[in-house]
Design a protein around this motif. Structure first.
Motif, PDB file in Angstrom:
ATOM      1  N   CYS A 110       0.830  -1.205   0.000  1.00 16.95           N
ATOM      2  CA  CYS A 110       0.000   0.000   0.000  1.00 16.95           C
ATOM      3  C   CYS A 110       0.867   1.258   0.000  1.00 16.95           C
ATOM      4  O   CYS A 110       0.554   2.226  -0.701  1.00 16.95           O
ATOM      5  N   ALA A 111       1.931   1.259   0.764  1.00 12.36           N
ATOM      6  CA  ALA A 111       2.801   2.433   0.843  1.00 12.36           C
ATOM      7  C   ALA A 111       3.432   2.758  -0.504  1.00 12.36           C
ATOM      8  O   ALA A 111       3.631   3.927  -0.836  1.00 12.36           O
ATOM      9  N   THR A 112       3.715   1.740  -1.292  1.00 10.47           N
ATOM     10  CA  THR A 112       4.297   1.989  -2.615  1.00 10.47           C
ATOM     11  C   THR A 112       3.237   2.382  -3.632  1.00 10.47           C
ATOM     12  O   THR A 112       3.564   2.687  -4.776  1.00 10.47           O
ATOM     13  N   GLY A 113       1.968   2.357  -3.219  1.00  8.16           N
ATOM     14  CA  GLY A 113       0.879   2.713  -4.120  1.00  8.16           C
ATOM     15  C   GLY A 113       0.344   1.553  -4.920  1.00  8.16           C
ATOM     16  O   GLY A 113      -0.508   1.726  -5.785  1.00  8.16           O
ATOM     17  N   ASN A 114       0.823   0.357  -4.640  1.00  9.02           N
ATOM     18  CA  ASN A 114       0.375  -0.823  -5.374  1.00  9.02           C
ATOM     19  C   ASN A 114      -0.816  -1.452  -4.641  1.00  9.02           C
ATOM     20  O   ASN A 114      -0.706  -2.520  -4.039  1.00  9.02           O
ATOM     21  N   LEU A 115      -1.953  -0.773  -4.720  1.00 11.22           N
ATOM     22  CA  LEU A 115      -3.142  -1.215  -3.999  1.00 11.22           C
ATOM     23  C   LEU A 115      -3.723  -2.495  -4.578  1.00 11.22           C
ATOM     24  O   LEU A 115      -4.333  -3.290  -3.853  1.00 11.22           O
ATOM     25  N   ILE A 116      -3.534  -2.722  -5.861  1.00 11.62           N
ATOM     26  CA  ILE A 116      -4.023  -3.956  -6.482  1.00 11.62           C
ATOM     27  C   ILE A 116      -3.256  -5.152  -5.920  1.00 11.62           C
ATOM     28  O   ILE A 116      -3.851  -6.169  -5.561  1.00 11.62           O
ATOM     29  N   LEU A 117      -1.935  -5.033  -5.826  1.00 13.66           N
ATOM     30  CA  LEU A 117      -1.141  -6.111  -5.224  1.00 13.66           C
ATOM     31  C   LEU A 117      -1.577  -6.350  -3.788  1.00 13.66           C
ATOM     32  O   LEU A 117      -1.762  -7.503  -3.370  1.00 13.66           O
TER      33      LEU A 117
END
Length: 169
Positions: free
Chosen positions: A117-124
């Motif tokens: 989430c912190a990296t912005g990869n909400l799909i992952l």
């Protein structure tokens, strides 16, 4: 290059980390496991916060002295180590049985969700949450069926005294 993360992006990323970890934490809470809803939420929030701080430092130094740059992967390593310590604390050995391994793994997954989430990869992060739920719920049911465990899926009671198998929690 962008030098800081927008407040709305931080709120979305931290909120997603907390919300997704809450799903796993709720499952653990309903099964009366040692680490439940709040623990999983806090682990994901902390993981996301540490990485966001690292990203902010990286962005702030990007336009300055290149030698001042940090390596965000080192922050992830620190987060993993800290979460490993928490997970190890949830594992208990008694009477030849080991309890809490699945709870420890769920704590570790909550940290991974926070980092994603912190990296912005909400799909992952959402996919990891979904797969973790499938593993804990569906595979837990299959495991109980294969071992003839009389305990219902949501019951937190222990196995029969004569059993020497090490069940996962």
């Amino acid at each position: 290059m962008q030098t800081e993360l927008a407040l709305t992006d931080m709120v979305i990323r931290l909120g997603a980390a907390v919300a997704l970890a809450a799903v796993i934490g709720l499952e653990r809470q309903l099964k009366n496991r040692p680490a439940g809803l709040r623990t999983h939420m806090l682990v994901a929030l902390g993981s996301a916060a540490f990485l966001l701080v690292g990203l902010e430092i990286l962005m702030a130094t990007a336009e300055g002295d290149p030698s001042a740059r940090i390596d965000p992967t080192r922050i992830v390593e620190g987060v993993i180590g800290g979460i490993g310590f928490l997970g190890a604390g949830s594992i208990i050995q008694s009477r030849g049985s080991v309890h809490g391994i699945t709870t420890g793994a769920a704590i570790w997954i909550a940290g991974a969700i926070g980092v994603a989430c912190a990296t912005g990869n909400l799909i992952l992060a959402a996919l990891v949450t979904l797969l973790a739920l499938i593993i804990v719920l569906v595979m837990g049911l299959l495991e109980r069926e294969m071992t003839d465990d009389p305990r219902p899926a949501s019951d937190g009671s222990s196995r029969d005294e004569g059993t020497r198998r090490s069940p996962e929690n």
